[in-house]
Write a protein that holds these residues in place. Structure first.
Motif, mmCIF file in Angstrom:
data_model
loop_
_atom_site.group_PDB
_atom_site.id
_atom_site.type_symbol
_atom_site.label_atom_id
_atom_site.label_comp_id
_atom_site.label_asym_id
_atom_site.label_seq_id
_atom_site.Cartn_x
_atom_site.Cartn_y
_atom_site.Cartn_z
ATOM 1 N N GLU A 175 0.797 -1.224 0.000
ATOM 2 C CA GLU A 175 0.000 0.000 0.000
ATOM 3 C C GLU A 175 0.832 1.278 0.000
ATOM 4 N N ARG A 176 2.104 1.203 0.366
ATOM 5 C CA ARG A 176 3.022 2.336 0.360
ATOM 6 C C ARG A 176 2.485 3.543 1.127
ATOM 7 N N PRO A 177 2.224 3.413 2.442
ATOM 8 C CA PRO A 177 1.764 4.579 3.209
ATOM 9 C C PRO A 177 2.860 5.631 3.328
ATOM 10 N N ASP A 178 2.440 6.884 3.506
ATOM 11 C CA ASP A 178 3.390 7.978 3.707
ATOM 12 C C ASP A 178 3.890 8.022 5.148
ATOM 13 N N ALA A 179 3.116 7.422 6.047
ATOM 14 C CA ALA A 179 3.498 7.406 7.460
ATOM 15 C C ALA A 179 2.886 6.187 8.134
ATOM 16 N N VAL A 180 3.570 5.712 9.171
ATOM 17 C CA VAL A 180 3.051 4.638 10.023
ATOM 18 C C VAL A 180 3.081 5.153 11.452
ATOM 19 N N VAL A 181 1.932 5.108 12.134
ATOM 20 C CA VAL A 181 1.898 5.524 13.537
ATOM 21 C C VAL A 181 1.541 4.321 14.407
ATOM 22 N N ILE A 182 2.219 4.217 15.538
ATOM 23 C CA ILE A 182 1.923 3.187 16.538
ATOM 24 C C ILE A 182 1.560 3.936 17.809
ATOM 25 N N VAL A 224 1.435 16.489 12.693
ATOM 26 C CA VAL A 224 1.155 15.299 13.504
ATOM 27 C C VAL A 224 1.701 15.541 14.906
ATOM 28 N N TYR A 225 0.819 15.566 15.897
ATOM 29 C CA TYR A 225 1.200 15.796 17.296
ATOM 30 C C TYR A 225 1.289 14.444 18.007
ATOM 31 N N LEU A 226 2.438 14.163 18.584
ATOM 32 C CA LEU A 226 2.708 12.870 19.217
ATOM 33 C C LEU A 226 2.645 13.029 20.729
ATOM 34 N N LEU A 227 1.566 12.553 21.324
ATOM 35 C CA LEU A 227 1.336 12.718 22.757
ATOM 36 C C LEU A 227 1.297 11.354 23.441
ATOM 37 N N PRO A 228 2.380 10.933 24.098
ATOM 38 C CA PRO A 228 2.380 9.644 24.794
ATOM 39 C C PRO A 228 1.376 9.633 25.943
ATOM 40 N N PHE A 229 1.238 8.465 26.555
ATOM 41 C CA PHE A 229 0.360 8.329 27.715
ATOM 42 C C PHE A 229 0.737 9.353 28.780
ATOM 43 N N LEU A 279 -3.637 13.998 15.763
ATOM 44 C CA LEU A 279 -3.142 13.683 17.100
ATOM 45 C C LEU A 279 -2.932 12.183 17.213
ATOM 46 N N VAL A 280 -1.777 11.791 17.751
ATOM 47 C CA VAL A 280 -1.517 10.397 18.102
ATOM 48 C C VAL A 280 -1.463 10.353 19.627
ATOM 49 N N ASP A 313 -8.062 17.015 12.778
ATOM 50 C CA ASP A 313 -8.805 16.419 11.675
ATOM 51 C C ASP A 313 -8.909 14.908 11.835
ATOM 52 N N TYR A 314 -7.911 14.327 12.491
ATOM 53 C CA TYR A 314 -7.939 12.887 12.780
ATOM 54 C C TYR A 314 -7.204 12.645 14.085
ATOM 55 N N ALA A 315 -7.712 11.726 14.897
ATOM 56 C CA ALA A 315 -7.036 11.309 16.125
ATOM 57 C C ALA A 315 -6.769 9.816 16.031
ATOM 58 N N ALA A 316 -5.479 9.450 15.990
ATOM 59 C CA ALA A 316 -5.055 8.048 15.951
ATOM 60 C C ALA A 316 -4.838 7.600 17.387
ATOM 61 N N LEU A 317 -5.806 6.865 17.915
ATOM 62 C CA LEU A 317 -5.828 6.569 19.343
ATOM 63 C C LEU A 317 -5.392 5.138 19.646
ATOM 64 N N GLY A 318 -4.784 4.977 20.809
ATOM 65 C CA GLY A 318 -4.436 3.663 21.319
ATOM 66 C C GLY A 318 -4.898 3.527 22.750
ATOM 67 N N HIS A 319 -5.055 2.300 23.222
ATOM 68 C CA HIS A 319 -5.406 1.952 24.605
ATOM 69 C C HIS A 319 -6.570 0.971 24.640
ATOM 70 N N ILE A 320 -7.636 1.230 23.869
ATOM 71 C CA ILE A 320 -8.773 0.312 23.803
ATOM 72 C C ILE A 320 -8.431 -0.790 22.801
ATOM 73 N N HIS A 321 -8.698 -2.038 23.161
ATOM 74 C CA HIS A 321 -8.249 -3.159 22.340
ATOM 75 C C HIS A 321 -9.214 -3.552 21.238
ATOM 76 N N LYS A 322 -10.391 -2.960 21.236
ATOM 77 C CA LYS A 322 -11.361 -3.228 20.184
ATOM 78 C C LYS A 322 -11.449 -2.011 19.277
ATOM 79 N N ARG A 323 -11.558 -2.241 17.972
ATOM 80 C CA ARG A 323 -11.693 -1.129 17.040
ATOM 81 C C ARG A 323 -12.954 -0.329 17.371
ATOM 82 N N MET A 324 -12.814 0.987 17.478
ATOM 83 C CA MET A 324 -13.927 1.794 17.975
ATOM 84 C C MET A 324 -13.766 3.237 17.526
#
Length: 383
Positions: A38-45, A132-137, A179-180, A220-231
């Motif tokens: 797919e050749r993404p321009d960015a990968v966020v974890i 892209v704003y990178l905000l850890p826990f 926001l990540v 415009d988009y928030a790439a969120l982590g913590h919840i284990h189910k897609r939501m």
């Protein structure tokens, strides 16, 4: 601009009695393959790289191999990673400036003093910049020097701390902003207790870590982590991608995948799920001993046997282990509805907070909050 949104890898996780390293290596290889296609321009974890603060060496090696292969496969892409509540923020933050030179933005710590700000990575496409704003826990105690404290000298809530932390950033809403973040953002209009959580997640007593999604409005988009189910939370552009691999029996049957997010011109955000097929599924199989045995497979299985007398026999247990080489556990269950069983059983176990309240009796609101904080701290230390 195309972004791969991932989170909650939980490398080093053991599922009851099973080491998942082979399964995790397989799913990480699948992610690399999809990135090459797919050749993404960015990968966020978006946090929780590891399952515990001090991960086993094998987990660190696995992550190193994954990031190396990812950068070799899509060398032009930005790789952006933040720490989650399971990670050691200090360890993730190590070599932060050095890695940045190679296009890998690995951010473990949020701003800790007034001179620091949320890490911002600026990407560019034909429509202009994407910030892209990178905000850890974040825990309120970590950012108190920036966001302040309550008039009574106590820490601000998670909700107020995050609001103040985001509000102090100079976000140009005329541009595209992402926001990540790794926090418990409460879906719009829902109560925290009503949000489905996996057994593998740390759930705070009283859900004191819940944050309202309206603080995400500048993005415009928030790439969120913590919840284990897609939501989805808030509007359709604030999303949890879920884990790429099931981390507990409670996630059995969930479809896992990468969220591929496309940012067009300002105001145009679309996404789709790229499915990830695991090496082995996590399954619950319920029925009589013979019915369960008839569904033999190599998946990770919780066997729920309804004729306990048969399964309790040594022969029955041996037959189950032979039929399911990756058997997780054997549960002996009634055919009664779960609600009926719970209602008829007076000895339903209480959680730690409820047990302490029952033992201590009447408590003031301040003492109750203190008890919640103590129990939550112990939970975090156990990861």
């Amino acid at each position: 601009m195309k972004i791969f949104h991932l989170s909650d890898l939980h490398l080093g996780l053991k599922l009851i009695n099973k080491d998942l390293s082979e399964d995790q290596a397989y799913i990480l290889d699948s992610i690399v393959t999809l990135a090459g296609r797919e050749r993404p321009d960015a990968v966020v974890i978006a946090g929780d790289i590891y399952d515990r603060a001090i991960p086993p060496a094998e987990a660190v090696t696995l992550f190193d191999r994954f990031v190396t292969r990812l950068t070799e496969t899509i060398p032009e892409a930005a790789i952006m990673i933040i720490s989650g509540n399971h990670d050691s923020a200090d360890r993730v933050n190590a070599f932060r400036d050095l890695l940045k030179r190679g296009g890998i933005h690995m951010i473990g710590l949020p701003p800790m003093n007034r001179e620091e700000h949320v890490e911002k990575v600026v990407l560019t496409d034909e429509y202009g910049p994407v910030n892209v704003y990178l905000l850890p826990f974040v825990k309120p105690s970590w950012v108190k020097d920036i966001v302040g404290m309550r008039p009574d000298g106590l820490l601000l809530s998670y909700d107020e701390s995050l609001r103040r932390l985001i509000a102090r950033e100079n976000i140009d809403v005329r541009e595209r902003n992402v926001l990540v973040s790794h926090q418990f953002y409460l879906p719009l209009g829902e109560k925290a207790d009503d949000v489905e959580r996996a057994d593998s997640e740390i759930v705070t007593v009283g859900n004191i870590d819940a944050v309202g999604t309206d603080c995400l409005a500048p993005f415009d988009y928030a790439a969120l982590g913590h919840i284990h189910k897609r939501m989805t939370v808030g509007n359709g552009a604030y999303r949890y991608c879920g884990t790429p691999l099931a981390c507990s029996v409670s996630e059995a049957g969930q479809e896992k995948g990468i969220l591929e997010v496309t940012l067009g011109e300002k105001g145009c955000v679309t996404s789709r799920v790229l499915p990830l097929i695991p090496l082995r599924e996590i399954r619950r199989i319920t029925g009589t001993l013979e019915e369960v045995l008839s569904r033999a497979c190599d998946d990770y299985v919780t066997a729920e046997v309804t004729d306990a007398d048969s399964a309790n026999m040594i022969d029955g247990r041996d037959r189950l282990r032979a039929a399911f080489p990756n058997l997780l556990e054997i549960r002996y269950v009634s055919r009664l509805d779960t609600a009926e069983k719970t209602a008829s059983c007076p000895d339903v176990p209480m959680d730690a907070y409820a047990l302490c309240r029952a033992f201590l009796g009447d408590m003031s609101e301040e003492d109750s909050a203190l008890l919640q904080d103590v129990i939550n701290t112990v939970k975090e230390k156990q990861t």
